[in-house]
Design an enzyme around this catalytic site. Structure first.
Site, short mmCIF file in Angstrom:
data_model
loop_
_atom_site.label_atom_id
_atom_site.label_comp_id
_atom_site.label_asym_id
_atom_site.label_seq_id
_atom_site.Cartn_x
_atom_site.Cartn_y
_atom_site.Cartn_z
CD GLU A 101 -0.36 31.72 -13.22
OE1 GLU A 101 -1.34 32.38 -13.56
OE2 GLU A 101 0.81 32.10 -13.40
CB VAL A 102 3.94 26.77 -12.89
CG1 VAL A 102 4.57 25.59 -13.61
CG2 VAL A 102 4.15 28.06 -13.67
CE1 TYR A 103 2.86 20.55 -6.90
CE2 TYR A 103 0.53 21.15 -6.66
CZ TYR A 103 1.58 20.26 -6.44
OH TYR A 103 1.34 19.08 -5.78
CG ASP A 104 -2.53 25.62 -8.31
OD1 ASP A 104 -2.17 24.72 -7.53
OD2 ASP A 104 -2.84 26.77 -7.94
CB SER A 133 -5.89 19.86 1.41
OG SER A 133 -6.24 19.46 0.16
CE LYS A 150 -6.21 28.05 -0.18
NZ LYS A 150 -4.95 27.88 0.45
CD GLU A 172 -2.39 28.65 6.32
OE1 GLU A 172 -3.07 27.70 6.77
OE2 GLU A 172 -1.75 28.59 5.27
CB CYS A 201 30.04 55.58 -11.52
SG CYS A 201 28.45 56.37 -11.79
CB CYS A 240 30.35 60.11 -13.32
SG CYS A 240 30.78 59.28 -11.78
S1 IVH Z 1 -10.20 25.44 5.72
C1 IVH Z 1 -11.93 21.75 6.02
N1 IVH Z 1 -9.84 28.03 5.72
O1 IVH Z 1 -5.36 26.36 2.93
C2 IVH Z 1 -11.02 22.53 5.21
N2 IVH Z 1 -8.02 26.65 5.08
O2 IVH Z 1 -5.53 24.75 0.56
C3 IVH Z 1 -9.72 22.83 5.84
N3 IVH Z 1 -5.97 27.90 4.59
O3 IVH Z 1 -4.51 23.39 4.53
C4 IVH Z 1 -9.11 24.10 5.46
N4 IVH Z 1 -6.78 29.89 4.99
O4 IVH Z 1 -3.68 25.57 5.59
C5 IVH Z 1 -9.27 26.83 5.48
N5 IVH Z 1 -9.66 30.33 5.83
C6 IVH Z 1 -9.10 29.14 5.59
C7 IVH Z 1 -7.77 29.01 5.19
C8 IVH Z 1 -7.26 27.74 4.94
C9 IVH Z 1 -5.71 29.20 4.63
C10 IVH Z 1 -5.00 26.85 4.19
C11 IVH Z 1 -4.98 25.67 5.11
C12 IVH Z 1 -5.31 24.48 4.25
C13 IVH Z 1 -5.01 25.00 2.87
C14 IVH Z 1 -5.83 24.28 1.83
#
Ligand code: IVH
Length: 649
Positions: free
Chosen positions: A31-34, A79, A110, A165, A398, A401
């Site tokens: 969350e913080v990264y994003d 990604s 995901k 994955e 403890c 006691c």
């Molecule tokens: S599709 C063309 N589907 O999430 C797009 N990725 O944040 C390629 N991931 O590197 C990814 N579940 O390692 C896709 N159902 C899913 C996924 C998934 C997990 C991961 C994957 C990707 C990363 C992207």
């Protein structure tokens, strides 16, 4: 953000992603990264001339570490763009519909793990490659070949890249961490780190032990001619890959929202951790038309679930003394809302864990809350210390006691059987759901009863009467009568509940059932040899039973007279049938509840076991059968659908 802050943010992000991707040891939350990442994106969009080539936005993804051979992917691994809410979805849909309005969407989980590319040639798995930077990854074929959900050969002869994955199931993750804790090793922060770390082991026998699971989500280069992604994925599953626990083809905003809600609602019940739902345009021709930005496909988006990891501060460490005398430290943290629940305390397992993680008062930590498990501290952000943090001192006495504490392996234990905390907690345990399930014996009431001197042990509970209760502060007629009624209901319960309620060390619900089934009332006279013969009961448990029975014979008899538990009826010998004397495992969703099917099979004289082994005779499976099915196939165990089982009967 100004330019200095931009440069600073980039450095921070690059440090964070090194910890995440290369060291498998994140030092902040997603969350913080994003959040920072998006600030950087915004800055770059409004100041395109200042774009730095080192910016994480210019990088495709994970980094590559030393130790493995580099290997290019046959086609790039992309990604995903993230969205976090309805507005994000709405914006993404508007953008996507502009490219093509005649589309539907394939939605799937995901998975929170590590991505992997599998290359098959002539139907044989020839390479397994980590994602790396998306173009070049690390060659980890030997490790990949130890993963049981990855077929070594497939019925598809053209060259194909299958992507997915690697995850660790939540129960397996708990098991690994429990063992690591027991052996004094550092625990993994979360299933994702455990999966990523296990995948990239230089010694593949370590990978093999971790029970990793592969879930396919797409293909790289392929010669498949499907019109829809959903059909293409169906084909991939048919080659012997696992299906997602939930998937759907949807039309537009409302349906996407609906399936998103279902997946988020059900995520705790899935075997693997999810961090969102991926939405993909289902028409492959439209996907090709839409193409990619520098980083991500335009035809797909990751719709993230609310975060389960948050950063907070440790305010205090309190000590809890359990019924076995184990003293466990609990962190009181700055109250933090995690997915709708305000978290104020987190478990710390034991003192070794505090020492190993070097948790100090005032430390910033990452806490994880997932499912109904107690939130835990998974990481101390030591790089954020100011110097004013205070070390936690391991107690020698403890806290309740004041008697001496003894270190028993990793646990610190109070040895005083009469320690108030031990007594109160054993009464609470006695009354808890998997024991005698006595309503109305919450911690406040038990403490009041104990302090008044009326109840010094569980036996005393049954000497309570209205007169005595009404004398206590806060006990009015109704409350008192309710408690007496609940106590009455504790009588005539199944015998395994009675055994479980005794609180014999190492003997939980499952072992109590086994003892009740095998010995009935005479479990108190069973010998060590007889006890060990029962499935699932080992030496340690047997010794604990014998010791308990020896020391507490009188109490057991007394309680049994008071509670009149029901001795399990011995089943009548079943007539000859294909299941008689066999060991059966059930998996997947069936037409009736698991309990009903189990009962039915047990009446036929079969034993229903929880896990597949070489000794299993049949696996009976319903919808969405998972890892048990794969394991049965591997071991050559005969598998039957529910229908086939019914026919046989
Ligand atoms: S599709 C063309 N589907 O999430 C797009 N990725 O944040 C390629 N991931 O590197 C990814 N579940 O390692 C896709 N159902 C899913 C996924 C998934 C997990 C991961 C994957 C990707 C990363 C992207």
């Amino acid at each position: 953000m100004n330019n200095t802050e931009y440069k600073q943010a980039m450095q921070t992000l690059n440090l964070w992603s090194k910890h995440y991707y290369v060291l498998d040891d994140p030092i902040t939350t997603d969350e913080v990264y994003d959040k920072l990442y998006h600030e950087v994106v915004e800055y770059e969009e409004s100041n395109p001339n200042e774009l730095d080539k080192n910016s994480p936005t210019q990088r495709v993804g994970d980094m590559i570490s030393e130790g493995f051979t580099k290997e290019p992917h046959l086609s790039r691994m992309w990604s995903l763009e993230d969205i976090f809410d309805k507005e994000g979805l709405d914006k993404w849909l508007t953008k996507t519909y502009k490219l093509d309005s005649n589309i539907s969407f394939y939605c799937e989980p995901k998975y929170d793990g590590a991505s992997l590319n599998l290359i098959y040639e002539n139907g044989v798995l020839v390479k397994g490659v980590t994602r790396g930077d998306g173009t070049i990854g690390e060659l980890i074929t030997r490790n990949v070949k130890t993963i049981k959900s990855i077929p070594l050969t497939i019925e598809h002869k053209e060259t194909i890249e299958i992507r997915g994955e690697i995850v660790i199931f939540k129960d397996e993750f708990e098991r690994i961490n429990k063992r690591r804790l027991h052996e004094g090793e550092a625990v993994f922060a979360n299933p994702r780190n455990a999966a990523a770390g296990s995948l990239r082991q230089l010694d593949s026998s370590v990978t093999a032990k971790r029970n990793l699971v592969f879930l396919p989500y797409g293909v790289g280069i392929d010669t498949l001619k499907y019109k829809y992604l959903s059909d293409k994925m169906e084909y991939i599953y048919s080659l012997g890959f696992r299906k997602p626990p939930q998937r759907a083809v949807t039309q537009g905003y409302d349906e996407i929202e609906e399936i998103y809600k279902v997946m988020n609602r059900d995520r705790d019940s899935y075997d693997m951790m999810l961090d969102g739902m991926v939405v993909k345009v289902n028409e492959i021709a439209a996907q090709i038309d839409m193409g990619y930005t520098v980083k991500v496909p335009r035809f797909s988006v990751a719709y993230k679930f609310p975060a389960v990891e948050k950063i907070t501060t440790v305010k205090e460490i309190i000590l809890q003394v359990g019924r076995t005398g184990a003293v466990t430290p609990v962190a009181i943290v700055e109250p933090t809302n995690i997915d709708g629940v305000v978290v104020e305390r987190a478990t710390l397992h034991n003192f070794d864990e505090i020492e190993r993680k070097d948790i100090r008062l005032g430390d910033k930590v990452i806490i994880l809350r997932s499912g109904d498990v107690i939130p835990k501290i998974i990481k101390v952000l030591t790089h954020e210390r100011s110097g004013s943090e205070v070390k936690v001192i391991k107690p020698t006495k403890c806290p309740v006691c004041e008697s001496e504490l003894l270190q028993e392996v990793v646990l610190l234990k109070c040895q005083n059987l009469e320690c108030d905390a031990r007594v109160v907690n054993s009464i609470m345990y006695f009354a808890s759901k998997p024991c005698l399930n006595i309503d109305g014996l919450g911690v406040k009431i038990v403490e009041a009863l104990f302090k008044s001197g009326l109840v010094k042990s569980v036996v005393d509970l049954f000497d309570l009467d209205l007169e005595k209760l009404l004398e206590l502060e806060g006990f009015k007629e109704k409350k008192s009568q309710n408690l007496l009624n609940s106590l009455k209901n504790a009588k005539a319960q199944d015998y395994w509940r009675f055994i479980n309620a005794l609180g014999i060390e190492h003997v939980g619900e499952v072992a109590s059932k086994t003892l009740a089934e095998n010995f009935g009332f005479s479990f108190v006279t069973a010998t060590k040899e007889q006890i060990i013969e029962c499935e699932g009961i080992g030496e340690e448990m047997a010794e604990s039973v014998l010791k308990f029975v020896r020391v507490n014979a009188e109490t057991i008899t007394k309680l049994q007279t008071i509670l009149e538990p029901l001795e399990p009826v011995k089943r009548e010998e079943a007539k000859e049938n294909p299941f008689k004397g066999k060991t059966v495992v059930l998996t997947g969703t069936m037409s009736e509840s698991r309990g009903v099917i189990k009962e039915m099979i047990e009446t036929l004289g079969a034993k229903v076991s929880g896990s597949i082994s070489k000794k299993t005779d049949f696996l009976i499976y319903g919808e969405d059968a998972g890892s048990k099915y794969d394991k049965a196939e591997k071991l050559g165990v005969k598998t039957l659908t529910e229908g086939e089982m019914r026919e046989l009967i």
